[in-house]
Design a protein around this motif. Structure first.
Motif, PDB file in Angstrom:
ATOM      1  N   PRO A 119      49.725  30.863  41.656  1.00  0.00           N
ATOM      2  CA  PRO A 119      50.207  30.605  43.016  1.00  0.00           C
ATOM      3  C   PRO A 119      51.586  29.939  43.047  1.00  0.00           C
ATOM      4  CG  PRO A 119      47.906  29.955  42.804  1.00  0.00           C
ATOM      5  CD  PRO A 119      48.407  30.238  41.421  1.00  0.00           C
ATOM      6  N   LEU A 120      51.856  29.068  42.080  1.00  0.00           N
ATOM      7  CA  LEU A 120      53.155  28.406  42.047  1.00  0.00           C
ATOM      8  C   LEU A 120      54.291  29.394  41.792  1.00  0.00           C
ATOM      9  CD1 LEU A 120      52.358  25.188  39.951  1.00  0.00           C
ATOM     10  CD2 LEU A 120      53.003  25.253  42.366  1.00  0.00           C
ATOM     11  N   LEU A 121      54.037  30.383  40.941  1.00  0.00           N
ATOM     12  CA  LEU A 121      55.077  31.330  40.533  1.00  0.00           C
ATOM     13  C   LEU A 121      55.058  32.619  41.340  1.00  0.00           C
ATOM     14  CD1 LEU A 121      54.556  30.886  36.674  1.00  0.00           C
ATOM     15  CD2 LEU A 121      56.438  29.933  38.029  1.00  0.00           C
ATOM     16  N   LYS A 122      54.126  32.748  42.251  1.00  0.00           N
ATOM     17  CA  LYS A 122      53.876  34.007  42.960  1.00  0.00           C
ATOM     18  C   LYS A 122      55.091  34.545  43.706  1.00  0.00           C
ATOM     19  CE  LYS A 122      50.584  35.988  46.324  1.00  0.00           C
ATOM     20  NZ  LYS A 122      51.439  36.247  47.499  1.00  0.00           N
ATOM     21  N   ASP A 123      55.823  33.698  44.366  1.00  0.00           N
ATOM     22  CA  ASP A 123      56.911  34.175  45.235  1.00  0.00           C
ATOM     23  C   ASP A 123      58.246  34.351  44.512  1.00  0.00           C
ATOM     24  OD1 ASP A 123      55.219  34.229  47.448  1.00  0.00           O
ATOM     25  OD2 ASP A 123      55.666  32.151  47.994  1.00  0.00           O
ATOM     26  N   ASP A 124      58.591  33.415  43.644  1.00  0.00           N
ATOM     27  CA  ASP A 124      59.932  33.429  43.051  1.00  0.00           C
ATOM     28  C   ASP A 124      59.955  33.549  41.533  1.00  0.00           C
ATOM     29  OD1 ASP A 124      61.254  33.012  45.601  1.00  0.00           O
ATOM     30  OD2 ASP A 124      60.523  30.944  45.492  1.00  0.00           O
ATOM     31  N   GLY A 125      58.798  33.431  40.878  1.00  0.00           N
ATOM     32  CA  GLY A 125      58.766  33.483  39.428  1.00  0.00           C
ATOM     33  C   GLY A 125      57.864  34.587  38.908  1.00  0.00           C
ATOM     34  N   GLU A 126      57.505  34.488  37.640  1.00  0.00           N
ATOM     35  CA  GLU A 126      56.606  35.465  37.018  1.00  0.00           C
ATOM     36  C   GLU A 126      55.666  34.728  36.075  1.00  0.00           C
ATOM     37  OE1 GLU A 126      58.507  38.703  34.998  1.00  0.00           O
ATOM     38  OE2 GLU A 126      60.064  38.935  36.541  1.00  0.00           O
ATOM     39  N   LEU A 127      54.403  35.144  36.080  1.00  0.00           N
ATOM     40  CA  LEU A 127      53.431  34.626  35.124  1.00  0.00           C
ATOM     41  C   LEU A 127      52.881  35.775  34.307  1.00  0.00           C
ATOM     42  CD1 LEU A 127      51.659  32.393  33.918  1.00  0.00           C
ATOM     43  CD2 LEU A 127      49.998  32.835  35.746  1.00  0.00           C
ATOM     44  N   HIS A 128      53.021  35.679  32.987  1.00  0.00           N
ATOM     45  CA  HIS A 128      52.522  36.700  32.066  1.00  0.00           C
ATOM     46  C   HIS A 128      51.413  36.076  31.226  1.00  0.00           C
ATOM     47  CE1 HIS A 128      55.922  39.550  32.755  1.00  0.00           C
ATOM     48  NE2 HIS A 128      56.513  38.421  33.123  1.00  0.00           N
ATOM     49  N   LEU A 129      50.233  36.679  31.266  1.00  0.00           N
ATOM     50  CA  LEU A 129      49.065  36.169  30.554  1.00  0.00           C
ATOM     51  C   LEU A 129      48.907  36.910  29.240  1.00  0.00           C
ATOM     52  CD1 LEU A 129      46.648  36.016  33.619  1.00  0.00           C
ATOM     53  CD2 LEU A 129      48.066  34.173  32.695  1.00  0.00           C
ATOM     54  N   ALA A 130      49.210  36.227  28.137  1.00  0.00           N
ATOM     55  CA  ALA A 130      49.188  36.844  26.807  1.00  0.00           C
ATOM     56  C   ALA A 130      47.818  36.622  26.170  1.00  0.00           C
ATOM     57  CB  ALA A 130      50.286  36.240  25.926  1.00  0.00           C
ATOM     58  N   TYR A 131      47.065  37.724  26.041  1.00  0.00           N
ATOM     59  CA  TYR A 131      45.682  37.630  25.589  1.00  0.00           C
ATOM     60  C   TYR A 131      45.255  39.001  25.087  1.00  0.00           C
ATOM     61  CZ  TYR A 131      41.579  34.476  25.993  1.00  0.00           C
ATOM     62  OH  TYR A 131      40.545  33.608  25.753  1.00  0.00           O
ATOM     63  N   LYS A 132      44.149  39.049  24.399  1.00  0.00           N
ATOM     64  CA  LYS A 132      43.591  40.327  23.971  1.00  0.00           C
ATOM     65  C   LYS A 132      43.238  41.165  25.200  1.00  0.00           C
ATOM     66  CE  LYS A 132      39.944  42.260  21.025  1.00  0.00           C
ATOM     67  NZ  LYS A 132      38.848  41.961  20.083  1.00  0.00           N
ATOM     68  N   LYS A 133      43.468  42.474  25.110  1.00  0.00           N
ATOM     69  CA  LYS A 133      43.265  43.358  26.258  1.00  0.00           C
ATOM     70  C   LYS A 133      41.872  43.228  26.859  1.00  0.00           C
ATOM     71  CE  LYS A 133      43.351  48.233  27.646  1.00  0.00           C
ATOM     72  NZ  LYS A 133      43.585  49.639  27.199  1.00  0.00           N
ATOM     73  N   GLU A 134      40.854  43.247  26.017  1.00  0.00           N
ATOM     74  CA  GLU A 134      39.477  43.178  26.518  1.00  0.00           C
ATOM     75  C   GLU A 134      39.195  41.846  27.208  1.00  0.00           C
ATOM     76  OE1 GLU A 134      39.607  46.202  23.262  1.00  0.00           O
ATOM     77  OE2 GLU A 134      40.425  44.176  23.570  1.00  0.00           O
ATOM     78  N   TRP A 135      39.795  40.787  26.725  1.00  0.00           N
ATOM     79  CA  TRP A 135      39.572  39.473  27.337  1.00  0.00           C
ATOM     80  C   TRP A 135      40.331  39.356  28.649  1.00  0.00           C
ATOM     81  CZ3 TRP A 135      40.571  36.594  22.071  1.00  0.00           C
ATOM     82  CH2 TRP A 135      39.519  36.902  21.197  1.00  0.00           C
ATOM     83  N   LEU A 136      41.457  40.020  28.741  1.00  0.00           N
ATOM     84  CA  LEU A 136      42.179  40.061  30.019  1.00  0.00           C
ATOM     85  C   LEU A 136      41.362  40.800  31.080  1.00  0.00           C
ATOM     86  CD1 LEU A 136      45.831  40.806  28.832  1.00  0.00           C
ATOM     87  CD2 LEU A 136      45.065  38.742  30.040  1.00  0.00           C
ATOM     88  N   GLU A 137      40.647  41.840  30.643  1.00  0.00           N
ATOM     89  CA  GLU A 137      39.806  42.561  31.592  1.00  0.00           C
ATOM     90  C   GLU A 137      38.739  41.640  32.188  1.00  0.00           C
ATOM     91  OE1 GLU A 137      40.360  45.765  32.570  1.00  0.00           O
ATOM     92  OE2 GLU A 137      42.172  45.535  31.353  1.00  0.00           O
ATOM     93  N   GLY A 138      38.311  40.670  31.417  1.00  0.00           N
ATOM     94  CA  GLY A 138      37.328  39.716  31.911  1.00  0.00           C
ATOM     95  C   GLY A 138      37.863  38.810  33.002  1.00  0.00           C
ATOM     96  N   MET A 139      39.175  38.820  33.203  1.00  0.00           N
ATOM     97  CA  MET A 139      39.792  38.019  34.254  1.00  0.00           C
ATOM     98  C   MET A 139      40.060  38.830  35.525  1.00  0.00           C
ATOM     99  SD  MET A 139      42.569  35.833  31.978  1.00  0.00           S
ATOM    100  CE  MET A 139      42.959  34.704  33.327  1.00  0.00           C
ATOM    101  N   ASN A 140      39.594  40.074  35.569  1.00  0.00           N
ATOM    102  CA  ASN A 140      39.918  40.962  36.687  1.00  0.00           C
ATOM    103  C   ASN A 140      39.539  40.390  38.042  1.00  0.00           C
ATOM    104  OD1 ASN A 140      41.119  42.906  35.121  1.00  0.00           O
ATOM    105  ND2 ASN A 140      39.342  44.266  35.036  1.00  0.00           N
ATOM    106  N   ASP A 141      38.348  39.808  38.145  1.00  0.00           N
ATOM    107  CA  ASP A 141      37.919  39.265  39.440  1.00  0.00           C
ATOM    108  C   ASP A 141      38.836  38.140  39.897  1.00  0.00           C
ATOM    109  OD1 ASP A 141      35.836  41.049  39.502  1.00  0.00           O
ATOM    110  OD2 ASP A 141      34.301  39.597  38.885  1.00  0.00           O
ATOM    111  N   THR A 142      39.226  37.296  38.957  1.00  0.00           N
ATOM    112  CA  THR A 142      40.135  36.200  39.305  1.00  0.00           C
ATOM    113  C   THR A 142      41.496  36.728  39.718  1.00  0.00           C
ATOM    114  OG1 THR A 142      39.019  34.668  37.805  1.00  0.00           O
ATOM    115  CG2 THR A 142      41.273  34.127  38.413  1.00  0.00           C
ATOM    116  N   LEU A 143      42.000  37.715  38.976  1.00  0.00           N
ATOM    117  CA  LEU A 143      43.326  38.249  39.258  1.00  0.00           C
ATOM    118  C   LEU A 143      43.359  39.106  40.519  1.00  0.00           C
ATOM    119  CD1 LEU A 143      44.517  39.146  35.646  1.00  0.00           C
ATOM    120  CD2 LEU A 143      44.987  37.083  36.989  1.00  0.00           C
ATOM    121  N   ALA A 144      42.198  39.472  41.034  1.00  0.00           N
ATOM    122  CA  ALA A 144      42.140  40.246  42.276  1.00  0.00           C
ATOM    123  C   ALA A 144      42.318  39.362  43.505  1.00  0.00           C
ATOM    124  CB  ALA A 144      40.806  40.985  42.365  1.00  0.00           C
ATOM    125  N   ILE A 145      42.185  38.047  43.353  1.00  0.00           N
ATOM    126  CA  ILE A 145      42.382  37.114  44.466  1.00  0.00           C
ATOM    127  C   ILE A 145      43.855  37.130  44.857  1.00  0.00           C
ATOM    128  CG2 ILE A 145      42.193  34.693  45.175  1.00  0.00           C
ATOM    129  CD1 ILE A 145      39.996  34.435  42.999  1.00  0.00           C
TER     130      ILE A 145
END
Length: 254
Positions: A85-111
């Motif tokens: 939320p802090l970086l949403k408007d003017d910055g960028e957030l890149h989540l560096a993680y294993k692909k399968e583990w990133l998929e486990g964050m899908n519900d959170t990232l859909a907010i």
């Protein structure tokens, strides 16, 4: 800002810091407190706020809302839920993680407030026998990041992989970029044991990161815990949630 929101933020701030320091909060810190109150953060997230003081930590790291930030190994996304939320408007957030583990964050990232965070798949796996992560070939695919955050993750790697991680971080950051490492403290020169496997000697960390070309800019005692004896595994009930942690901020030379 309406009066109800201001009152709510003051209540939150009072629970996290002394009354005298509330007036000294920066605009950035007030923005962090606002995010901390958002509904996408559950009760378990908020229970850790007093221990992790993100409004204080992120300000010390030097985070700004227009930065391009890599969060390394975000776990269940405790910090991600504040950073996105802090970086949403003017910055960028890149989540560096294993692909399968990133998929486990899908519900959170859909907010909605999380939706601008970008997945950054890397070659990463878990070695159950060694109880540590294993890095493959690592390339963050950029050379203009402003900040890399490694929060309580550095201890999960052997020296070979730490060396790979530090080099990849150096390559991903722009000149003047910031590399932040927070981890559980180990007493200096204490040997590696199973009990100490999730603790790091900060002197060793400094030397390893400097070997990659970074310069140590500053450190903080904000997570000093005088009652952590530095001799128990961090998962033990007696120290969980109350470990002594070091905070190191490095810079890539310009």
């Amino acid at each position: 800002m309406n009066k109800t929101l201001i009152a709510s933020l003051l209540v939150t701030a009072t629970s996290l810091c002394s009354f005298s320091s509330i007036a000294a909060l920066t605009p950035f810190q007030k923005d962090v407190l606002k995010v901390m109150k958002m509904e996408h953060r559950n009760a378990a997230d908020k229970e850790r706020d007093d221990n992790r003081v993100p409004y204080q930590a992120l300000a010390f790291f030097g985070l700004e809302k227009d930065m391009k930030v890599i969060e390394f190994a975000p776990g269940n996304g405790w910090y991600s839920k504040i950073l996105a939320p802090l970086l949403k408007d003017d910055g960028e957030l890149h989540l560096a993680y294993k692909k399968e583990w990133l998929e486990g964050m899908n519900d959170t990232l859909a907010i909605d407030v999380m939706s601008k965070a970008k997945k950054l798949p890397i070659e990463l796996d878990w070695n159950p026998e060694a109880r540590s992560y294993k890095l493959g070939t690592i390339d963050f695919g950029m050379a203009d990041a402003d900040m890399m955050l490694s929060i309580r993750e550095y201890h999960n790697f052997n020296l070979e992989d730490k060396t790979k991680l530090n080099k990849a971080t150096f390559d991903a950051l722009k000149p003047g970029g910031t590399y932040v490492i927070v981890d559980h403290s180990r007493r200096h020169m204490m040997p590696e044991t199973d009990e100490m496997r999730r603790r790091e000697d900060p002197i060793d960390v400094i030397l390893e990161v400097q070997a990659a070309g970074f310069v140590l800019e500053k450190s903080s005692k904000m997570f000093y815990r005088p009652d952590d004896e530095l001799r128990y595994e961090v998962g033990r009930k007696s120290v969980t949630g109350n470990t002594d942690r070091f905070t190191l901020v490095f810079k890539k030379p310009k």
